[in-house]
Design a protein around this motif. Structure first.
Motif, PDB file in Angstrom:
ATOM      1  N   ARG A 153       0.874  -1.181   0.000  1.00  0.00           N
ATOM      2  CA  ARG A 153       0.000   0.000   0.000  1.00  0.00           C
ATOM      3  C   ARG A 153       0.908   1.227   0.000  1.00  0.00           C
ATOM      4  O   ARG A 153       1.528   1.558   1.012  1.00  0.00           O
ATOM      5  CB  ARG A 153      -0.936  -0.011   1.206  1.00  0.00           C
ATOM      6  CG  ARG A 153      -1.988  -1.119   1.129  1.00  0.00           C
ATOM      7  CD  ARG A 153      -2.995  -1.030   2.261  1.00  0.00           C
ATOM      8  NE  ARG A 153      -3.984  -2.098   2.170  1.00  0.00           N
ATOM      9  CZ  ARG A 153      -5.131  -2.001   1.499  1.00  0.00           C
ATOM     10  NH1 ARG A 153      -5.417  -0.863   0.866  1.00  0.00           N
ATOM     11  NH2 ARG A 153      -5.972  -3.008   1.460  1.00  0.00           N
ATOM     12  N   ARG A 169       1.568   5.312  -1.750  1.00  0.00           N
ATOM     13  CA  ARG A 169       1.067   6.487  -2.482  1.00  0.00           C
ATOM     14  C   ARG A 169       2.107   6.846  -3.541  1.00  0.00           C
ATOM     15  O   ARG A 169       3.282   7.017  -3.237  1.00  0.00           O
ATOM     16  CB  ARG A 169       0.861   7.657  -1.522  1.00  0.00           C
ATOM     17  CG  ARG A 169       0.396   8.942  -2.221  1.00  0.00           C
ATOM     18  CD  ARG A 169       0.243  10.089  -1.245  1.00  0.00           C
ATOM     19  NE  ARG A 169      -0.853   9.854  -0.322  1.00  0.00           N
ATOM     20  CZ  ARG A 169      -0.708   9.679   0.974  1.00  0.00           C
ATOM     21  NH1 ARG A 169       0.514   9.681   1.496  1.00  0.00           N
ATOM     22  NH2 ARG A 169      -1.753   9.475   1.750  1.00  0.00           N
ATOM     23  N   ILE A 227      -1.866   6.693  -7.489  1.00  0.00           N
ATOM     24  CA  ILE A 227      -2.536   5.701  -6.650  1.00  0.00           C
ATOM     25  C   ILE A 227      -2.310   6.090  -5.199  1.00  0.00           C
ATOM     26  O   ILE A 227      -1.271   6.670  -4.853  1.00  0.00           O
ATOM     27  CB  ILE A 227      -2.007   4.275  -6.936  1.00  0.00           C
ATOM     28  CG1 ILE A 227      -2.948   3.222  -6.349  1.00  0.00           C
ATOM     29  CG2 ILE A 227      -0.602   4.102  -6.423  1.00  0.00           C
ATOM     30  CD1 ILE A 227      -2.654   1.801  -6.832  1.00  0.00           C
ATOM     31  N   ASP A 228      -3.299   5.806  -4.333  1.00  0.00           N
ATOM     32  CA  ASP A 228      -3.209   6.181  -2.931  1.00  0.00           C
ATOM     33  C   ASP A 228      -3.150   4.934  -2.052  1.00  0.00           C
ATOM     34  O   ASP A 228      -3.273   3.801  -2.536  1.00  0.00           O
ATOM     35  CB  ASP A 228      -4.381   7.077  -2.537  1.00  0.00           C
ATOM     36  CG  ASP A 228      -4.030   8.010  -1.380  1.00  0.00           C
ATOM     37  OD1 ASP A 228      -2.989   7.793  -0.745  1.00  0.00           O
ATOM     38  OD2 ASP A 228      -4.801   8.960  -1.124  1.00  0.00           O
ATOM     39  N   ASP A 253      -5.201   3.592  -0.114  1.00  0.00           N
ATOM     40  CA  ASP A 253      -6.391   2.750   0.037  1.00  0.00           C
ATOM     41  C   ASP A 253      -6.501   1.675  -1.045  1.00  0.00           C
ATOM     42  O   ASP A 253      -7.356   0.802  -0.976  1.00  0.00           O
ATOM     43  CB  ASP A 253      -7.668   3.605   0.027  1.00  0.00           C
ATOM     44  CG  ASP A 253      -7.795   4.427  -1.248  1.00  0.00           C
ATOM     45  OD1 ASP A 253      -6.841   4.458  -2.048  1.00  0.00           O
ATOM     46  OD2 ASP A 253      -8.857   5.046  -1.438  1.00  0.00           O
ATOM     47  N   GLN A 254      -5.595   1.714  -2.052  1.00  0.00           N
ATOM     48  CA  GLN A 254      -5.631   0.732  -3.140  1.00  0.00           C
ATOM     49  C   GLN A 254      -4.355  -0.104  -3.115  1.00  0.00           C
ATOM     50  O   GLN A 254      -3.266   0.415  -3.359  1.00  0.00           O
ATOM     51  CB  GLN A 254      -5.756   1.441  -4.492  1.00  0.00           C
ATOM     52  CG  GLN A 254      -5.610   0.531  -5.706  1.00  0.00           C
ATOM     53  CD  GLN A 254      -6.727  -0.488  -5.822  1.00  0.00           C
ATOM     54  OE1 GLN A 254      -7.894  -0.125  -5.884  1.00  0.00           O
ATOM     55  NE2 GLN A 254      -6.370  -1.771  -5.830  1.00  0.00           N
ATOM     56  N   PRO A 255      -4.435  -1.405  -2.787  1.00  0.00           N
ATOM     57  CA  PRO A 255      -3.222  -2.233  -2.793  1.00  0.00           C
ATOM     58  C   PRO A 255      -2.647  -2.364  -4.203  1.00  0.00           C
ATOM     59  O   PRO A 255      -3.376  -2.299  -5.192  1.00  0.00           O
ATOM     60  CB  PRO A 255      -3.705  -3.580  -2.245  1.00  0.00           C
ATOM     61  CG  PRO A 255      -5.175  -3.605  -2.501  1.00  0.00           C
ATOM     62  CD  PRO A 255      -5.638  -2.179  -2.417  1.00  0.00           C
ATOM     63  N   LEU A 256      -1.344  -2.550  -4.265  1.00  0.00           N
ATOM     64  CA  LEU A 256      -0.694  -2.667  -5.568  1.00  0.00           C
ATOM     65  C   LEU A 256       0.347  -3.772  -5.525  1.00  0.00           C
ATOM     66  O   LEU A 256       0.868  -4.129  -4.470  1.00  0.00           O
ATOM     67  CB  LEU A 256      -0.062  -1.336  -5.990  1.00  0.00           C
ATOM     68  CG  LEU A 256       0.952  -0.676  -5.039  1.00  0.00           C
ATOM     69  CD1 LEU A 256       2.352  -1.196  -5.280  1.00  0.00           C
ATOM     70  CD2 LEU A 256       0.927   0.835  -5.201  1.00  0.00           C
ATOM     71  N   PRO A 281      -2.066  -2.265 -10.045  1.00  0.00           N
ATOM     72  CA  PRO A 281      -2.962  -2.472  -8.898  1.00  0.00           C
ATOM     73  C   PRO A 281      -3.271  -3.951  -8.709  1.00  0.00           C
ATOM     74  O   PRO A 281      -3.034  -4.776  -9.581  1.00  0.00           O
ATOM     75  CB  PRO A 281      -4.231  -1.696  -9.287  1.00  0.00           C
ATOM     76  CG  PRO A 281      -3.874  -0.893 -10.487  1.00  0.00           C
ATOM     77  CD  PRO A 281      -2.748  -1.607 -11.159  1.00  0.00           C
ATOM     78  N   THR A 282      -3.796  -4.281  -7.559  1.00  0.00           N
ATOM     79  CA  THR A 282      -4.272  -5.625  -7.282  1.00  0.00           C
ATOM     80  C   THR A 282      -5.606  -5.513  -6.553  1.00  0.00           C
ATOM     81  O   THR A 282      -5.796  -4.584  -5.761  1.00  0.00           O
ATOM     82  CB  THR A 282      -3.262  -6.417  -6.426  1.00  0.00           C
ATOM     83  OG1 THR A 282      -3.708  -7.755  -6.264  1.00  0.00           O
ATOM     84  CG2 THR A 282      -3.061  -5.801  -5.054  1.00  0.00           C
ATOM     85  N   GLY A 332      -5.664  -5.679 -12.434  1.00  0.00           N
ATOM     86  CA  GLY A 332      -6.456  -4.695 -13.158  1.00  0.00           C
ATOM     87  C   GLY A 332      -5.604  -4.024 -14.204  1.00  0.00           C
ATOM     88  O   GLY A 332      -4.462  -4.412 -14.450  1.00  0.00           O
TER      89      GLY A 332
END
Length: 286
Positions: free
Chosen positions: A190, A192, A201-202, A204-207, A226-227, A230
């Protein structure tokens, strides 16, 4: 020759050990076409001192990708990249960066390019700790955490153990080979990621990962994966900031970190590398 015909040939110790014949060939070709002074440093400190005392000689590094990175780093920290062009004769096993930059990987061809080539100005990625990146960088996923064979049970999982049973268990553990500790597969991070102040990406969005590679002149190409799986997010810019949980990153061939935040800035045409004259025009867009 496009630049001074007085050369400082700095031969990395790894190159001397890995392929002495290629080193000898490079020395013979270079000394046959220019006035050379050869340095044989045995440590990074001696390597840096040789470059610092080069005078008006043009530095030629004989070594692998690591030696080239070391030379660029030294000149960057001395703030001399703008006025000092580098040449490279690749010798060793780690030469992927040299190939990607357009340097011939044969000793004879590379030495001739040093003598007859032209200097090309290249972008440089510099971070806020004064580190340099020539090729690209990658931020992998954070490693997952798994309990190994020696993990301590929690209070909920623990059961009362009688003293005689504890002694027996201890003896069995002593006599039985311990299996290797299991390694969990990487989990999502996670982080930013900002490019020129714009959020890509911030937290709150796992990558799964981030890559930063050279783009157009003065730009870096940033890709975030992202994961769950996507569409990758992409953006170009001059300034890239990554922050969040502790993360490690691979810059060229070296791994750095962990850090909480890191910013990289593209410096356009910050350093010069001698490349074959015949391939110079076609390499402009690389």
């Amino acid at each position: 020759m496009a630049t001074s015909d007085q050369l400082l040939v700095v031969i990395d110790p790894v190159a001397r050990r890995s392929d002495g014949e290629a080193v000898r060939i490079a020395k013979d070709v270079l000394s046959g076409g220019a006035t050379t002074k050869v340095c044989l440093p045995d440590s990074p400190e001696e390597f840096a001192r040789a470059l610092a005392r080069r005078g008006s000689r043009r530095p030629v590094v004989v070594g692998d990708d690591g030696a080239l990175l070391r030379a660029v780093g030294v000149l960057h920290r001395r703030r001399e990249l703008a006025t000092t062009g580098l040449s490279l004769v690749p010798v060793g096993t780690g030469l992927s960066l040299a190939r990607s930059l357009g340097v011939p990987t044969g000793a004879v061809a590379a030495a001739r390019a040093v003598l007859d080539g032209v200097e090309r100005r290249l972008d440089l990625l510099v971070d806020d700790s004064d580190g340099v990146v020539l090729g690209g960088l990658r931020i992998p996923s954070a490693p997952g955490v798994a309990a190994g064979p020696g993990a301590v049970p929690t209070a909920r999982d623990a059961a009362p153990v009688r003293p005689w049973l504890r002694m027996r268990t201890s003896l069995v553990r002593t006599l039985t080979p311990r299996p290797p500790r299991s390694t969990a597969s990487p989990g999502p991070s996670r982080l930013r990621v900002e490019v020129d102040g714009v959020m890509l990406i911030d937290l709150d969005q796992p990558l799964e990962g981030v890559t930063v590679t050279p783009g157009g002149p003065g730009l870096a190409e940033v890709e975030v994966r992202p994961t769950p799986v996507g569409t990758p997010l992409r953006m170009s810019g001059r300034r890239v900031t990554v922050s969040g949980t502790d993360f490690r990153y691979r810059a060229d061939a070296a791994v750095a970190g962990p850090v909480r935040t890191r910013t990289w800035v593209v410096r356009e045409a910050a350093w010069g590398l001698t490349l074959p004259a015949a391939g110079f025009a076609g390499a402009e867009g690389v």
